[in-house]
Design an enzyme around this catalytic site. Structure first.
Site, PDB file in Angstrom:
ATOM      1  N   ARG A 124      32.016  14.702 -19.120  1.00 13.38           N
ATOM      2  CA  ARG A 124      30.921  15.419 -19.801  1.00 13.38           C
ATOM      3  C   ARG A 124      30.815  16.779 -19.119  1.00 13.38           C
ATOM      4  NH1 ARG A 124      27.340  11.920 -19.622  1.00 13.38           N
ATOM      5  NH2 ARG A 124      26.099  12.404 -17.779  1.00 13.38           N
ATOM      6  N   HIS A 166      14.019  16.162 -20.438  1.00 12.57           N
ATOM      7  CA  HIS A 166      14.057  16.024 -21.900  1.00 12.57           C
ATOM      8  C   HIS A 166      12.711  16.576 -22.348  1.00 12.57           C
ATOM      9  CE1 HIS A 166      17.198  12.570 -21.527  1.00 12.57           C
ATOM     10  NE2 HIS A 166      17.673  13.744 -21.219  1.00 12.57           N
ATOM     11  N   TYR A 184      34.060   9.503 -23.535  1.00  9.04           N
ATOM     12  CA  TYR A 184      33.996   8.393 -22.593  1.00  9.04           C
ATOM     13  C   TYR A 184      34.872   7.264 -23.137  1.00  9.04           C
ATOM     14  CZ  TYR A 184      29.802  11.198 -22.032  1.00  9.04           C
ATOM     15  OH  TYR A 184      28.938  12.256 -21.913  1.00  9.04           O
ATOM     16  N   ASP A 241      19.586  21.005 -15.653  1.00  7.03           N
ATOM     17  CA  ASP A 241      20.247  19.758 -16.055  1.00  7.03           C
ATOM     18  C   ASP A 241      21.718  20.090 -16.303  1.00  7.03           C
ATOM     19  OD1 ASP A 241      21.029  17.343 -17.089  1.00  7.03           O
ATOM     20  OD2 ASP A 241      19.846  17.501 -18.939  1.00  7.03           O
ATOM     21  N   HIS A 280      24.466   6.361 -18.146  1.00  9.20           N
ATOM     22  CA  HIS A 280      23.348   6.477 -17.205  1.00  9.20           C
ATOM     23  C   HIS A 280      23.660   5.766 -15.886  1.00  9.20           C
ATOM     24  CE1 HIS A 280      20.310   7.383 -20.648  1.00  9.20           C
ATOM     25  NE2 HIS A 280      21.008   8.435 -20.296  1.00  9.20           N
ATOM     26  N   GLU A 338      28.027  20.033 -19.105  1.00 12.05           N
ATOM     27  CA  GLU A 338      26.670  20.345 -19.577  1.00 12.05           C
ATOM     28  C   GLU A 338      26.168  21.628 -18.929  1.00 12.05           C
ATOM     29  OE1 GLU A 338      23.718  17.435 -18.319  1.00 12.05           O
ATOM     30  OE2 GLU A 338      22.338  18.120 -19.882  1.00 12.05           O
ATOM     31  N   GLU A 393      25.918  19.625 -24.143  1.00 11.31           N
ATOM     32  CA  GLU A 393      26.538  18.649 -23.254  1.00 11.31           C
ATOM     33  C   GLU A 393      27.377  17.596 -23.974  1.00 11.31           C
ATOM     34  OE1 GLU A 393      23.789  15.753 -21.544  1.00 11.31           O
ATOM     35  OE2 GLU A 393      22.101  16.908 -22.330  1.00 11.31           O
ATOM     36  N   HIS A 432      19.360  18.748 -25.958  1.00 13.93           N
ATOM     37  CA  HIS A 432      17.919  18.465 -25.930  1.00 13.93           C
ATOM     38  C   HIS A 432      17.213  19.682 -25.355  1.00 13.93           C
ATOM     39  CE1 HIS A 432      18.230  17.698 -21.565  1.00 13.93           C
ATOM     40  NE2 HIS A 432      19.296  16.973 -21.825  1.00 13.93           N
ATOM     41  N   HIS A 489      26.615  10.075 -27.843  1.00 15.25           N
ATOM     42  CA  HIS A 489      25.278  10.664 -27.709  1.00 15.25           C
ATOM     43  C   HIS A 489      25.216  12.006 -28.423  1.00 15.25           C
ATOM     44  CE1 HIS A 489      26.757  13.467 -24.603  1.00 15.25           C
ATOM     45  NE2 HIS A 489      27.345  12.436 -24.012  1.00 15.25           N
ATOM     46  N   ASP A 508       0.816  -1.219   0.000  1.00 13.28           N
ATOM     47  CA  ASP A 508       0.000   0.000   0.000  1.00 13.28           C
ATOM     48  C   ASP A 508       0.853   1.275   0.000  1.00 13.28           C
ATOM     49  OD1 ASP A 508       1.013  -0.339   2.494  1.00 13.28           O
ATOM     50  OD2 ASP A 508      -0.848   0.091   3.577  1.00 13.28           O
ATOM     51  N   ASP A 536      26.142  14.546 -12.800  1.00 14.34           N
ATOM     52  CA  ASP A 536      25.069  15.047 -13.664  1.00 14.34           C
ATOM     53  C   ASP A 536      23.833  15.140 -12.788  1.00 14.34           C
ATOM     54  OD1 ASP A 536      23.087  15.569 -15.512  1.00 14.34           O
ATOM     55  OD2 ASP A 536      23.763  14.071 -16.960  1.00 14.34           O
TER      56      ASP A 536
HETATM   57  N1  GLY Z   1      20.637  14.220 -17.212  1.00  4.61           N
HETATM   58  C1  GLY Z   1      20.116  13.753 -18.421  1.00  4.61           C
HETATM   59  C2  GLY Z   1      20.737  14.378 -19.568  1.00  4.61           C
HETATM   60  O1  GLY Z   1      21.780  14.993 -19.442  1.00  4.61           O
HETATM   61  O2  GLY Z   1      20.227  14.347 -20.653  1.00  4.61           O
HETATM   62 MN    MN Z   2      20.964  16.734 -20.513  1.00  3.66          MN
HETATM   63 MN    MN Z   3      22.379  15.881 -17.639  1.00  2.05          MN
END
Ligand code: GLY
Ligand code: MN
Ligand code: MN
Length: 452
Positions: free
Chosen positions: A420, A375, A402, A285, A257, A422, A398, A368, A364, A47, A274
């Site tokens: 990375r 996103h 890697y 982000d 991720h 961003e 970003e 975005h 990647h 529950d 991140d």
């Molecule tokens: N934290 C998700 C991205 O950077 O897209």
């Molecule tokens: Mn992002």
């Molecule tokens: Mn991010």
């Protein structure tokens, strides 16, 4: 956002319905009705439920955060007197003294009429009876199919029940249109109110990253850094993290991720964070990467500087008229030519870009949309072409590199490095406006983390 923003939500509903009725008028064939359900509640176990967050579209239009809600809006094209009519009907949980002892107060039907601009309201158990009435004599239904199957069933059943009354002279919706075609275009362009919330989310996120950068030491665990981030978010009134925070040290920084956040951090590793706060339902982000309690190694610094060069080149391109594809291409070019200079790729840059030789390192995309959802919604392409950026859009830039710990196509000293960087960029009429500018990112700045 609280009910004190009710004018803002009324303005958004009106703008949405004006666009809907303008479209109906353009094809001069009848009126539309629009249905927006709340996010479902997910059971965690027995529950106990997962933390609830309202559906972004419904929140954008109402500011109402209770589950088991459905918003129905309709608009009549201007009649002979020239006045368009707009109406909002909300289906909500009933007031319930017993349940409110356990879960807290509910607004109920009177509350949503008083505080959330509903012209009419019913308890949610009346949905099956009332929806067919609201669908009567509407030509077009704005409803996003396929997201919430149980709601899809209710909507389709209501269409069926409306159609069954056709012999009494009623017509029913014969077209279903995704409301995102209008609403998500609205959400893509940030108003001053949206940007106030986004700047606050960005500022809180900056505070959290700066704190984490200063406090990280060898011997600490990744989860201790995650705890600091979350504590800073909440301490400044952020409702929650905008997404699951990634705190990855050493080779974990090469896992895009990574979410375990449970490793002990060692001297000389890089830490990739991140993480972004959500504030008033708007997200930040941000990613930063820095050495744990030490200076960069030669290889780490070379990779870091390359990603930073790519990111700054990408940000410089985040201007009116540019496209996400162009920003990405800029980052790809900088990274590919840098990898050649470092001896990690061999060949001619143009050909390597054509062959996507950078992809084992940078797999990647660069950007975005960012808004209520991390996103965020909004079309990336218009008429099959990458859409040009316009003032009011917010996006991330970003790039990353890697190199997996087992990636044996490069010498061993380069393996296990993940970087990375961003930031969140607002497109303006002039220069890009970096909302997360305050977070250090030059080599000299990020090496200031305390030594062990
Ligand atoms: N934290 C998700 C991205 O950077 O897209
Ligand atoms: Mn992002
Ligand atoms: Mn991010």
């Amino acid at each position: 956002m609280c009910t004190c923003h009710s004018e803002l939500f009324a303005k958004r509903r009106r703008a949405f319905l004006e666009a809907v009725t303008a479209r109906s008028r353009a094809v001069s064939d009848g009126d539309a009705v629009c249905v927006f359900p709340a996010a479902p509640v997910f059971t965690r176990n027995n529950d106990v439920e997962h933390d609830y967050r309202q559906d972004s579209d419904l929140f954008y239009l109402t500011g109402f955060n209770e589950p088991s809600t459905v918003l129905v809006m309709d608009g009549k094209s201007a009649g002979p007197d020239g006045a368009a009519e707009y109406r909002s009907t909300m289906f909500v949980r009933p007031r319930d003294a017993d349940r409110e002892i356990w879960d807290g107060p509910r607004f109920g039907v009177d509350g949503v009429k008083e505080h959330f601009g509903a012209d009419e309201a019913f308890t949610i158990d009346k949905l099956a009876d009332e929806l067919p009435k609201l669908f009567q004599n509407k030509k077009r239904l704005y409803y996003r199919l396929g997201v919430n199957r149980s709601m899809d069933d209710k909507v389709l059943e209501a269409i069926d029940r409306t159609r069954a009354r056709a012999k009494l002279g009623f017509t029913w919706p014969v077209e279903i249109v995704d409301p995102g075609t209008i609403l998500h275009e609205m959400r893509l362009f940030k108003s001053k109110d949206d940007l106030d919330a986004m700047r606050k989310a960005a500022d809180i996120t900056a505070e959290a990253h700066i704190r984490a950068m200063g406090a990280t030491k060898p011997g600490m665990h990744e989860f201790q850094v995650e705890a600091m981030l979350l504590e800073t978010f909440r301490a400044h009134g952020s409702e929650r993290a905008a997404y699951g925070s990634i705190v990855g040290s050493g080779a974990n920084a090469t896992i895009l991720h990574y979410r375990q956040n449970n490793k002990k951090m060692e001297q000389g590793e890089l830490l990739l964070i991140d993480a972004g706060a959500e504030y008033d339902y708007y997200a930040a982000d941000v990613t930063r990467t820095f050495p744990v309690g030490a200076k960069f190694s030669k290889q780490q610094e070379a990779i870091y500087q390359l990603v930073l060069d790519a990111q700054e080149a990408g940000i410089a391109k985040t201007v009116k008229g540019s496209t996400l594809e162009q920003i990405h291409a800029e980052c790809v070019n900088v990274i590919t030519s840098g990898l050649v200079k470092l001896g990690l790729l061999q060949g001619e840059v143009e050909q390597l870009v054509k062959d996507e030789a950078y992809k084992p390192f940078f797999m990647h995309k660069t950007s975005h949309w960012l808004g209520m959802d991390v996103h965020d919604v909004g079309n990336y392409y218009l008429g099959g072409k990458a859409r040009p950026l316009e003032p009011g859009m917010v996006l991330t830039v970003e790039p990353g590199i890697y190199i997996g710990k087992d990636y044996d196509k490069v010498p061993a000293e380069w393996r296990g490095i993940g970087v990375r960087i961003e930031d969140d960029i607002l497109v303006t009429d002039g220069a890009p406006d970096n909302l997360t500018q305050a977070i250090p990112k030059t080599v000299a700045e990020v090496q200031r983390a305390p030594l062990a």
